[in-house]
Write a protein that holds these residues in place. Structure first.
Motif, PDB file in Angstrom:
ATOM      1  N   GLN A 104       0.835  -1.210   0.000  1.00  0.00           N
ATOM      2  CA  GLN A 104       0.000   0.000   0.000  1.00  0.00           C
ATOM      3  C   GLN A 104       0.861   1.248   0.000  1.00  0.00           C
ATOM      4  O   GLN A 104       2.049   1.211   0.333  1.00  0.00           O
ATOM      5  CB  GLN A 104      -0.940  -0.035   1.182  1.00  0.00           C
ATOM      6  N   CYS A 105       0.200   2.322  -0.366  1.00  0.00           N
ATOM      7  CA  CYS A 105       0.884   3.590  -0.544  1.00  0.00           C
ATOM      8  C   CYS A 105       1.187   4.229   0.817  1.00  0.00           C
ATOM      9  O   CYS A 105       0.407   4.113   1.756  1.00  0.00           O
ATOM     10  CB  CYS A 105      -0.049   4.437  -1.386  1.00  0.00           C
ATOM     11  N   ASN A 106       2.345   4.885   0.903  1.00  0.00           N
ATOM     12  CA  ASN A 106       2.703   5.579   2.145  1.00  0.00           C
ATOM     13  C   ASN A 106       2.755   7.103   1.937  1.00  0.00           C
ATOM     14  O   ASN A 106       3.432   7.814   2.649  1.00  0.00           O
ATOM     15  CB  ASN A 106       4.034   5.062   2.702  1.00  0.00           C
ATOM     16  N   ASN A 107       2.041   7.548   0.897  1.00  0.00           N
ATOM     17  CA  ASN A 107       1.993   8.992   0.612  1.00  0.00           C
ATOM     18  C   ASN A 107       0.663   9.570   1.095  1.00  0.00           C
ATOM     19  O   ASN A 107      -0.239   8.830   1.491  1.00  0.00           O
ATOM     20  CB  ASN A 107       2.132   9.234  -0.896  1.00  0.00           C
ATOM     21  N   HIS A 108       0.538  10.867   0.984  1.00  0.00           N
ATOM     22  CA  HIS A 108      -0.703  11.527   1.422  1.00  0.00           C
ATOM     23  C   HIS A 108      -1.068  12.637   0.440  1.00  0.00           C
ATOM     24  O   HIS A 108      -1.358  13.764   0.844  1.00  0.00           O
ATOM     25  CB  HIS A 108      -0.519  12.096   2.834  1.00  0.00           C
ATOM     26  N   CYS A 109      -1.032  12.320  -0.850  1.00  0.00           N
ATOM     27  CA  CYS A 109      -1.283  13.347  -1.873  1.00  0.00           C
ATOM     28  C   CYS A 109      -2.657  13.980  -1.638  1.00  0.00           C
ATOM     29  O   CYS A 109      -3.650  13.252  -1.520  1.00  0.00           O
ATOM     30  CB  CYS A 109      -1.280  12.730  -3.259  1.00  0.00           C
ATOM     31  N   PRO A 110      -2.736  15.311  -1.608  1.00  0.00           N
ATOM     32  CA  PRO A 110      -4.040  15.937  -1.399  1.00  0.00           C
ATOM     33  C   PRO A 110      -5.008  15.663  -2.550  1.00  0.00           C
ATOM     34  O   PRO A 110      -6.220  15.742  -2.365  1.00  0.00           O
ATOM     35  CB  PRO A 110      -3.709  17.438  -1.301  1.00  0.00           C
ATOM     36  N   PHE A 111      -4.472  15.311  -3.732  1.00  0.00           N
ATOM     37  CA  PHE A 111      -5.334  15.091  -4.895  1.00  0.00           C
ATOM     38  C   PHE A 111      -5.706  13.624  -5.069  1.00  0.00           C
ATOM     39  O   PHE A 111      -6.251  13.235  -6.092  1.00  0.00           O
ATOM     40  CB  PHE A 111      -4.646  15.598  -6.173  1.00  0.00           C
ATOM     41  N   CYS A 112      -5.410  12.795  -4.063  1.00  0.00           N
ATOM     42  CA  CYS A 112      -5.647  11.359  -4.194  1.00  0.00           C
ATOM     43  C   CYS A 112      -7.126  11.073  -4.486  1.00  0.00           C
ATOM     44  O   CYS A 112      -8.009  11.498  -3.735  1.00  0.00           O
ATOM     45  CB  CYS A 112      -5.236  10.651  -2.905  1.00  0.00           C
ATOM     46  N   PHE A 113      -7.366  10.332  -5.561  1.00  0.00           N
ATOM     47  CA  PHE A 113      -8.758  10.056  -5.936  1.00  0.00           C
ATOM     48  C   PHE A 113      -9.426   9.121  -4.921  1.00  0.00           C
ATOM     49  O   PHE A 113     -10.628   9.214  -4.695  1.00  0.00           O
ATOM     50  CB  PHE A 113      -8.820   9.451  -7.345  1.00  0.00           C
ATOM     51  N   LEU A 127      -8.525   0.947  -0.782  1.00  0.00           N
ATOM     52  CA  LEU A 127      -7.134   0.504  -0.704  1.00  0.00           C
ATOM     53  C   LEU A 127      -6.288   1.344  -1.647  1.00  0.00           C
ATOM     54  O   LEU A 127      -6.618   1.487  -2.817  1.00  0.00           O
ATOM     55  CB  LEU A 127      -7.025  -0.962  -1.136  1.00  0.00           C
ATOM     56  N   LYS A 128      -5.196   1.876  -1.125  1.00  0.00           N
ATOM     57  CA  LYS A 128      -4.310   2.677  -1.979  1.00  0.00           C
ATOM     58  C   LYS A 128      -3.144   1.805  -2.385  1.00  0.00           C
ATOM     59  O   LYS A 128      -2.175   1.671  -1.651  1.00  0.00           O
ATOM     60  CB  LYS A 128      -3.808   3.880  -1.205  1.00  0.00           C
ATOM     61  N   ASP A 129      -3.262   1.209  -3.559  1.00  0.00           N
ATOM     62  CA  ASP A 129      -2.167   0.328  -3.945  1.00  0.00           C
ATOM     63  C   ASP A 129      -1.023   1.142  -4.535  1.00  0.00           C
ATOM     64  O   ASP A 129      -1.226   2.151  -5.192  1.00  0.00           O
ATOM     65  CB  ASP A 129      -2.671  -0.774  -4.884  1.00  0.00           C
ATOM     66  N   LEU A 142       2.916   3.709  -9.936  1.00  0.00           N
ATOM     67  CA  LEU A 142       3.416   3.661  -8.563  1.00  0.00           C
ATOM     68  C   LEU A 142       4.352   4.844  -8.351  1.00  0.00           C
ATOM     69  O   LEU A 142       4.748   5.512  -9.313  1.00  0.00           O
ATOM     70  CB  LEU A 142       4.131   2.344  -8.279  1.00  0.00           C
ATOM     71  N   THR A 143       4.679   5.097  -7.080  1.00  0.00           N
ATOM     72  CA  THR A 143       5.486   6.294  -6.794  1.00  0.00           C
ATOM     73  C   THR A 143       6.926   5.980  -6.424  1.00  0.00           C
ATOM     74  O   THR A 143       7.733   6.889  -6.310  1.00  0.00           O
ATOM     75  CB  THR A 143       4.861   7.091  -5.631  1.00  0.00           C
ATOM     76  N   LEU A 144       7.242   4.717  -6.151  1.00  0.00           N
ATOM     77  CA  LEU A 144       8.587   4.263  -5.760  1.00  0.00           C
ATOM     78  C   LEU A 144       8.941   4.664  -4.337  1.00  0.00           C
ATOM     79  O   LEU A 144      10.078   4.468  -3.906  1.00  0.00           O
ATOM     80  CB  LEU A 144       9.671   4.816  -6.721  1.00  0.00           C
TER      81      LEU A 144
END
Ligand code: SF4
Length: 460
Positions: A104-113, A127-129, A142-144
């Motif tokens: 799962q993703c460990n980011n917190h993008c404000p624009f996350c759908f 789920l934020k894959d 993915l963001t790496l």
């Protein structure tokens, strides 16, 4: 050679024990069928190794001599030994692609759908894959930022390339700010890492007006294009897409939707860069998704400018590609259809203008009337919406009181991948039941033409 560009392992991403791979289907005539595999069987190990995912499975199946450890649905363990050609697969499909869990993703993008969806749906929809295996297998972005040193090593060892990377910005500070994650700053080193190993990526930039457009966008594209030259470019292509915002987004996120002036400014900034890249590296390299042109009210670029449409799945040139397919599908149209028919075709409002000439052309066939409805999305709070985001609720609200003819043509892209369910979880059956006319699903240009000409091609 650059060291593996990963900070110490993230404790939020522990290594998980792979679970057995559960068989979903057995291909008729395959080795799997010969061996007596059934849906529900659990493949535990191949040659003593528990596969972590479909990639491992593919690699392990490549051996000539295999020892399979399998548990059948009643819990009996079997050990099967076989010999086969190295290029022969087992002919098994599995219920999951990943056997050790989703990264799962460990980011917190404000624009996350994902964060902009309404509450109350299935947990899987939230789920934020951010899983490099899914990127390699299916082309998801993915963001790496969540890769451990072991993951980087695996990408190198198994040559997991190309991957699809959400870049958004190459400036380390800006990228960290956009993803709300200091790990995002490692991207420039990561690009060098890919280049040094002759591994490749496709990139995407989600543009948020006022945050990563203008100069920042230009810098990002130039930095990426610096890795786009040569026989073995590390960055194969870049898609530039507008941020999508819904009415469910949290207040005070600092974002604003893309307006006509923003779209025109992005086009004006990127098109000259495409020409520059074409001269310097032999490819336009950075492509704008169709939405930019549709929002700006500008004509879509000619098909040839999209080269081999490397980012079509990302909405780059998809309408142009559709129009081209339609060109082929309508090369030999009949002068008339019998019996006469009236049909309606639903699309997202933002694409309706670009498709109107197609409708005009089909309507020249005597006996055919095709009515195009470009719908907004009250569900997401978007007026200028793409077709793939229209929900079941948008559809029912949008067609109420409108002329639907004898049949409603519904783009399959409105349904979740592989399911008869809309993005708002409304079932196709429920929508069919609520409409006064039959629904025919259409998958592409050929389907649309077949439906208009009355061919019994496919329906669902
Ligand atoms: S990386 Fe993707 S899934 Fe994760 S927060 Fe950002 S937009 Fe959402």
């Amino acid at each position: 050679m650059a060291a593996t560009p990963a900070p110490p392992d993230d404790p939020a991403q522990p290594a998980r024990q792979p679970q057995p791979a559960v068989v979903a289907r057995v291909e008729p005539g395959s080795i799997g069928e010969e061996l007596g595999f059934q849906p529900g069987d659990r493949l535990i190990r191949i040659n003593g190794v528990a596969p972590r995912d479909l990639i491992d499975l593919q690699v392990l199946q490549g051996e000539e001599e295999l020892t399979l450890e399998v548990e059948d649905p009643d819990g009996t363990l079997h050990r099967v030994e076989l010999e086969k050609d190295p290029d022969q697969g087992l002919g098994l499909a599995f219920t999951e692609a990943l056997f050790d869990g989703l990264r799962q993703c460990n980011n917190h993008c404000p624009f996350c759908f994902i964060d902009q969806q309404p509450p109350g749906h299935r947990a899987s929809l939230y789920l934020k894959d951010d899983d490099y295996r899914l990127s390699f297998l299916y082309g998801s972005y993915l963001t790496l930022t969540n890769l451990t040193a072991a993951d980087w090593q695996r990408i190198e060892d198994q040559r997991l390339s190309p991957l699809f990377v959400s870049v958004h910005a190459t400036d380390p500070e800006l990228r960290s700010r956009l993803l709300v994650n200091p790990r995002a700053a490692l991207l420039p080193d990561q690009l060098v890492w890919f280049a040094q190993r002759r591994l490749q990526i496709h990139a995407q930039v989600v543009v948020c007006p006022g945050l990563n457009d203008g100069e920042a966008l230009e810098r990002t594209l130039r930095d990426l294009a610096a890795h786009g030259a040569g026989e073995w470019p590390a960055v194969l292509s870049t898609a530039v897409v507008p941020v999508g915002l819904t009415r469910f987004r949290p207040p005070g996120d600092g974002l604003r939707p893309v307006e006509l002036a923003d779209a025109a400014a992005v086009i004006a900034r990127v098109e000259p860069l495409q020409k520059e890249f074409q001269r310097a590296i032999g490819s336009r390299f950075a492509w704008l998704s169709d939405e930019w042109y549709l929002i700006a009210g500008q004509p879509l670029p000619p098909r040839a400018t999209y080269e081999d449409l490397p980012q079509r799945e990302n909405g780059v040139g998809s309408i142009r590609g559709f129009l081209e397919e339609l060109e082929v599908a309508t090369r030999r149209l009949p002068g008339r259809v019998e019996p006469p028919r009236r049909m309606s075709w639903l699309v997202g409002r933002v694409v309706a203008g670009a498709l109107a000439p197609v409708v005009e052309r089909l309507n020249r066939i005597e006996g055919l009337e095709l009515i195009l409805h470009g719908l907004p999305s009250p569900y997401w709070g978007q007026d200028q919406v793409v077709t793939g985001l229209l929900t079941g609720a948008d559809l029912l609200e949008g067609v109420a009181g409108r002329e639907l003819g004898d049949t409603l043509l519904l783009p399959r892209v409105m349904l979740r991948d592989g399911e008869d369910v809309f993005l708002d979880d409304m079932r196709l059956d429920a929508v069919r039941g609520a409409l006064p006319v039959p629904v025919r699903l259409i998958g592409g240009a050929a389907d649309l033409v077949a439906a208009c000409l009355g061919s019994p091609l496919e329906d669902a």
